[in-house]
Design a protein around this motif. Structure first.
Motif, PDB file in Angstrom:
ATOM      1  N   TYR A 109       0.999  -1.172   0.021  1.00 55.05           N
ATOM      2  CA  TYR A 109       0.246  -0.047  -0.039  1.00 55.05           C
ATOM      3  C   TYR A 109       1.058   1.268  -0.011  1.00 55.05           C
ATOM      4  O   TYR A 109       0.580   2.048  -0.745  1.00 55.05           O
ATOM      5  N   GLU A 110       1.781   1.224   0.833  1.00 57.69           N
ATOM      6  CA  GLU A 110       2.697   2.425   0.934  1.00 57.69           C
ATOM      7  C   GLU A 110       3.516   2.521  -0.462  1.00 57.69           C
ATOM      8  O   GLU A 110       3.559   3.772  -0.768  1.00 57.69           O
ATOM      9  N   GLU A 111       3.980   1.553  -0.940  1.00 57.10           N
ATOM     10  CA  GLU A 111       5.060   1.683  -2.174  1.00 57.10           C
ATOM     11  C   GLU A 111       3.986   2.220  -3.210  1.00 57.10           C
ATOM     12  O   GLU A 111       4.489   3.068  -3.853  1.00 57.10           O
ATOM     13  N   VAL A 112       2.773   1.609  -3.223  1.00 62.30           N
ATOM     14  CA  VAL A 112       2.093   2.239  -4.456  1.00 62.30           C
ATOM     15  C   VAL A 112       1.738   3.615  -4.396  1.00 62.30           C
ATOM     16  O   VAL A 112       1.834   4.382  -5.442  1.00 62.30           O
ATOM     17  N   ASN A 113       1.382   3.949  -3.158  1.00 69.43           N
ATOM     18  CA  ASN A 113       0.954   5.283  -2.947  1.00 69.43           C
ATOM     19  C   ASN A 113       1.804   6.543  -3.310  1.00 69.43           C
ATOM     20  O   ASN A 113       2.016   7.312  -3.805  1.00 69.43           O
ATOM     21  N   ARG A 114       3.487   5.842  -2.870  1.00 68.18           N
ATOM     22  CA  ARG A 114       4.540   6.645  -3.195  1.00 68.18           C
ATOM     23  C   ARG A 114       4.382   6.777  -4.750  1.00 68.18           C
ATOM     24  O   ARG A 114       5.126   7.726  -5.494  1.00 68.18           O
ATOM     25  N   PHE A 115       4.688   5.734  -5.337  1.00 65.02           N
ATOM     26  CA  PHE A 115       4.960   5.411  -6.675  1.00 65.02           C
ATOM     27  C   PHE A 115       3.830   6.114  -7.711  1.00 65.02           C
ATOM     28  O   PHE A 115       4.256   6.745  -8.807  1.00 65.02           O
ATOM     29  N   SER A 116       2.673   5.901  -7.133  1.00 65.27           N
ATOM     30  CA  SER A 116       1.436   6.890  -7.883  1.00 65.27           C
ATOM     31  C   SER A 116       1.613   8.337  -7.860  1.00 65.27           C
ATOM     32  O   SER A 116       1.471   8.958  -8.858  1.00 65.27           O
ATOM     33  N   MET A 136      10.104 -10.427 -13.105  1.00 64.85           N
ATOM     34  CA  MET A 136       9.338 -10.809 -11.951  1.00 64.85           C
ATOM     35  C   MET A 136       9.929 -10.428 -10.884  1.00 64.85           C
ATOM     36  O   MET A 136      10.425 -11.344  -9.893  1.00 64.85           O
ATOM     37  N   ILE A 137       9.423  -9.362 -10.488  1.00 65.14           N
ATOM     38  CA  ILE A 137      10.024  -8.604  -9.030  1.00 65.14           C
ATOM     39  C   ILE A 137       8.752  -7.708  -8.485  1.00 65.14           C
ATOM     40  O   ILE A 137       7.874  -7.494  -9.368  1.00 65.14           O
ATOM     41  N   PRO A 138       8.834  -7.674  -7.108  1.00 63.07           N
ATOM     42  CA  PRO A 138       7.788  -7.029  -6.649  1.00 63.07           C
ATOM     43  C   PRO A 138       7.343  -5.671  -7.362  1.00 63.07           C
ATOM     44  O   PRO A 138       6.311  -5.028  -7.198  1.00 63.07           O
ATOM     45  N   GLU A 139       8.324  -4.996  -7.823  1.00 61.12           N
ATOM     46  CA  GLU A 139       8.141  -3.712  -8.378  1.00 61.12           C
ATOM     47  C   GLU A 139       7.170  -3.896  -9.644  1.00 61.12           C
ATOM     48  O   GLU A 139       6.328  -2.884  -9.895  1.00 61.12           O
ATOM     49  N   LEU A 140       6.857  -4.956 -10.221  1.00 59.19           N
ATOM     50  CA  LEU A 140       5.958  -5.341 -11.196  1.00 59.19           C
ATOM     51  C   LEU A 140       4.871  -5.151 -10.743  1.00 59.19           C
ATOM     52  O   LEU A 140       3.917  -4.170 -11.198  1.00 59.19           O
ATOM     53  N   PRO A 141       4.091  -5.999  -9.820  1.00 62.24           N
ATOM     54  CA  PRO A 141       2.954  -5.380  -9.303  1.00 62.24           C
ATOM     55  C   PRO A 141       2.647  -4.106  -8.626  1.00 62.24           C
ATOM     56  O   PRO A 141       1.725  -3.564  -8.850  1.00 62.24           O
ATOM     57  N   ILE A 142       3.869  -3.798  -8.260  1.00 66.77           N
ATOM     58  CA  ILE A 142       3.646  -2.085  -7.731  1.00 66.77           C
ATOM     59  C   ILE A 142       3.421  -1.164  -8.868  1.00 66.77           C
ATOM     60  O   ILE A 142       2.743  -0.365  -8.619  1.00 66.77           O
ATOM     61  N   ALA A 143       4.246  -1.181  -9.750  1.00 64.61           N
ATOM     62  CA  ALA A 143       3.920  -0.584 -10.895  1.00 64.61           C
ATOM     63  C   ALA A 143       2.518  -0.518 -11.351  1.00 64.61           C
ATOM     64  O   ALA A 143       1.945   0.430 -11.923  1.00 64.61           O
ATOM     65  N   MET A 144       2.103  -1.773 -11.778  1.00 64.40           N
ATOM     66  CA  MET A 144       0.672  -2.017 -12.329  1.00 64.40           C
ATOM     67  C   MET A 144      -0.450  -1.287 -11.338  1.00 64.40           C
ATOM     68  O   MET A 144      -1.081  -0.527 -11.826  1.00 64.40           O
ATOM     69  N   LEU A 145      -0.294  -1.482 -10.073  1.00 61.32           N
ATOM     70  CA  LEU A 145      -1.262  -0.862  -9.098  1.00 61.32           C
ATOM     71  C   LEU A 145      -1.112   0.509  -9.208  1.00 61.32           C
ATOM     72  O   LEU A 145      -2.097   1.418  -9.066  1.00 61.32           O
ATOM     73  N   SER A 146       0.141   1.035  -9.036  1.00 64.52           N
ATOM     74  CA  SER A 146       0.252   2.503  -9.011  1.00 64.52           C
ATOM     75  C   SER A 146      -0.153   3.295 -10.278  1.00 64.52           C
ATOM     76  O   SER A 146      -0.902   4.349 -10.120  1.00 64.52           O
ATOM     77  N   VAL A 147      -0.328   2.660 -11.435  1.00 64.69           N
ATOM     78  CA  VAL A 147      -0.751   3.194 -12.602  1.00 64.69           C
ATOM     79  C   VAL A 147      -2.284   3.168 -12.319  1.00 64.69           C
ATOM     80  O   VAL A 147      -3.033   4.221 -12.716  1.00 64.69           O
TER      81      VAL A 147
END
Ligand code: WTA
Length: 648
Positions: A109-116, A136-147
């Motif tokens: 949640y925190e990473e996604v908010n920051r990256f958003s 396949m690293i955690p930043e992939l779902p993080i990036a998708m969710l942030s977008v």
């Protein structure tokens, strides 16, 4: 559909008590799909409920949850705030090199908010497109969710695709932002993602699409080419935003675009399948529950790549919508040893394991001792997807991986459908399984098998699979090409959705999926178009005509075999053959590498100029099933056959 029509479906009379509980539920669901999906949609959070469950005024452009407003991340992340899920592991990540990291829902949640916020500061907003080219690293779902949180649209491109393939997708989506990584390990060697991404950006610029920002995740710490002003490290960017950064999930209409995902079809150009913000979310949420009977203590592992639809649905959105724990594995499945997956199942206590027949066949080929030494007591359900599963592989999976105590959920679906369509649903009621059959359509889904004239085939007779009613997970269309959407899916058996697969139903109504009925191949579970490969070959100056046929392969299911006619002045040689193989790899990616390239004097065609790839395959296999008399020139067929026999 009326109750009468449902009762008259050929398979309804035959079901036995073991199917009854499920089929009773199913019957009710399809009797009134609006009512059924309305109830399903209410299980999720919405800013505003819909005025209409389904708008079918402009078929086949069906619109779900019209007037409703929501955001996928509201349900995948924010919903868990203040609940125990927030402290739960969202992802157990394991790198191929053994690195490990677990990411909790709170951290996600925190990473996604920051990256958003960072993306927003680049100007990304509702309906912008962002291309993601990550391993396949955690930043992939993080990036998708942030977008998605910003109401923007992601286009994830599989990290095994070439620069040209990536460029084609950037250009089609007109993305100004690209998210990538320095490099990632594959079988112990670095794959230089950033270099490929740079090449793609340069190719895209030639078509007038300028990528303004390239965000680079540091995975391996390798040296990378750098362009000041355009390129930025993910970690440096993120350090500018605190843990308490908050971006409100942008309200998206039910029928706004959630994401696009390119997939291969029957023409050269990949299609950008558009999924919807409301419909995809509702469908994925329901199906993930039905497929896996998902419970809070489950550890779910989809062993697939997020670059394909299976990963979008069953690694990212499905698990997160249920607050489930998912395993995210970076590398080759048999590296460094063939029991890597079984070791990981034991390490993380995986309860549900989902993969493809290709992976099952490859792991089986190493010998039973690799799997038999792992007890894997936590496993309770196995899943399979992507290709028909051969009954002997099914039995191996059941006996050696599931130790005879895990049902096998064989899920038939495709990029276009968002999630499984025909599969067992242990989350509702169990049905008796049959090795190689995906059993019955899921709730809300009416599937049928039709003959050439559009009439339902009797039990045991092969035909074309169609879906007869709209469902929330159906695509909004093809990005930038509404006509193609109608043509590809709704022109053969209107008004039904045509899947492009052969299927057969047995006496008890079970569906058996028999593979593609068109120019699409499934090579090691990856969906590739023969015509894309033929187009790639034509880019070589020596090639006058090209032909690609999918030939059966014991591990990969199918492999592409190419045949070319050379232009005058060119001679067949080993060197030229390697060059031609390289052209295909450069244009599409290593996954499309032809098994061989045959040199032929002529490409066999029908009198009307059509290439009958399936018929030619049968001829090469000496099992001529189709009608060869329509082929124009027997000598062309003989030459192809001779070239193939020599290669073998
Ligand atoms: C094939 C993958 C048999 C099918 C999710 C379909 C299957 C194509 C199965 C879509 C299955 C998928 N049994 N065949 N359980 N699952 N297929 O878009 O031919 O990569 O049309 O989506 O995979 O491939 P796609």
């Amino acid at each position: 559909m009326s109750t009468n029509e449902i009762e008259n479906l050929p398979y309804m009379e035959k079901y036995n008590p073991y199917q009854k509980a499920y089929l009773d539920f199913w019957k009710e669901s399809v009797a009134d799909i609006r009512k059924f999906w309305d109830q399903e949609a209410r299980k999720l959070l919405w800013y505003r409920t819909w005025d209409k469950v389904l708008d079918d005024s402009n078929p086949p452009f069906y619109r779900w949850f019209v007037g409703g407003e929501t955001n996928m991340t509201l349900n995948a992340l924010d919903r868990w705030k203040g609940t125990y899920v927030f402290n739960k592991v969202a992802y157990y990540w394991e790198g191929e090199d053994g690195s490990r990291r677990s990411v909790s829902y709170r951290e996600l949640y925190e990473e996604v908010n920051r990256f958003s916020k960072a993306l927003q500061d680049f100007g990304v907003g509702p309906n912008s497109t962002v291309t993601i080219y990550l391993p396949m690293i955690p930043e992939l779902p993080i990036a998708m969710l942030s977008v998605v949180r910003l109401g923007a649209i992601h286009s994830v491109v599989f990290s095994g695709f070439s620069a040209q393939a990536l460029a084609d997708r950037i250009v089609d989506a007109k993305s100004k932002v690209l998210i990538t990584a320095d490099a990632y390990p594959r079988r112990g060697k670095p794959v230089e993602t950033k270099k490929t991404a740079d090449d793609a950006v340069a190719i895209a610029a030639k078509s007038g699409v300028n990528v303004e920002h390239v965000v680079v995740v540091r995975r391996l710490g390798t040296d990378v080419p750098w362009k000041e002003g355009r390129d930025v490290w993910y970690h440096e960017l993120m350090s500018k935003y605190s843990d308490t950064t908050y971006v409100r999930p942008e309200p998206r209409k039910g029928d706004d675009v959630l994401y696009i995902l390119y997939t291969s079809g029957t023409t050269g150009k990949p299609k950008g399948i558009m999924h919807s913000a409301g419909g995809n979310m509702v469908y994925v949420h329901s199906v993930f529950k039905w497929n896996w009977d998902i419970r809070p203590e489950d550890v779910h592992w989809t062993m697939a790549d997020i670059g394909w639809v299976t990963g979008h649905t069953y690694i990212v959105y499905g698990p997160l919508l249920h607050g489930a724990t998912e395993v995210l594995y970076e590398g080759a499945i048999d590296y460094p040893k063939p029991d890597r997956p079984w070791e990981m199942v034991e390490r993380y206590g995986v309860t549900i394991f989902y993969t493809s027949p290709t992976a099952e066949r490859a792991l089986r080929a190493y010998g039973d001792e690799w799997v038999d030494k792992h007890e894997m007591p936590t496993l309770r359900i196995l899943g399979t997807v992507g290709e028909p599963i051969n009954p002997d592989v099914w039995h191996w999976y059941n006996e050696h991986v599931g130790k005879g105590r895990c049902p096998i959920v064989d899920t038939w679906w495709m990029t276009e459908t968002s999630a499984a369509m025909i599969s067992p649903a242990p989350g509702i009621a169990t049905v008796t399984l049959k090795p190689g059959s995906a059993t019955f359509p899921l709730p809300g889904i009416v599937a049928d098998v039709l003959d050439e004239d559009g009439k339902p085939t009797p039990p045991g007779v092969k035909g074309y699979l169609v879906i007869k009613q709209p469902w929330p997970g159906m695509p909004l269309g093809i990005w930038g090409d509404p006509e193609r959407f109608v043509k590809v899916y709704f022109s053969r058996f209107p008004p039904y959705f045509q899947a492009g697969d052969y299927a057969v139903r047995d006496e008890e109504g079970y569906f058996w999926l028999l593979g593609r009925a068109d120019e699409v191949l499934k090579v090691a579970g990856h969906r590739l178009g023969t015509i894309e490969m033929e187009d790639a070959l034509l880019k070589h100056p020596a090639v006058a005509e090209s032909l690609v046929i999918g030939m059966p392969d014991p591990t990969k299911g199918e492999v592409p075999v190419a045949a070319v006619v050379l232009k005058p002045g060119y001679k067949p040689s080993e060197e030229l053959k390697l060059e031609l193989i390289k052209v295909v790899r450069d244009n599409i990616g290593a996954i499309a590498t032809p098994e061989t390239v045959l040199f032929v004097p002529k490409v066999p065609k029908t009198r009307s100029g059509k290439i009958m790839r399936r018929l030619l395959r049968d001829i090469l296999l000496n099992r001529q099933l189709g009608d060869a008399t329509t082929l124009e020139d027997p000598s062309a067929v003989e030459a192809l056959k001779a070239a193939w026999d020599e290669f073998k």
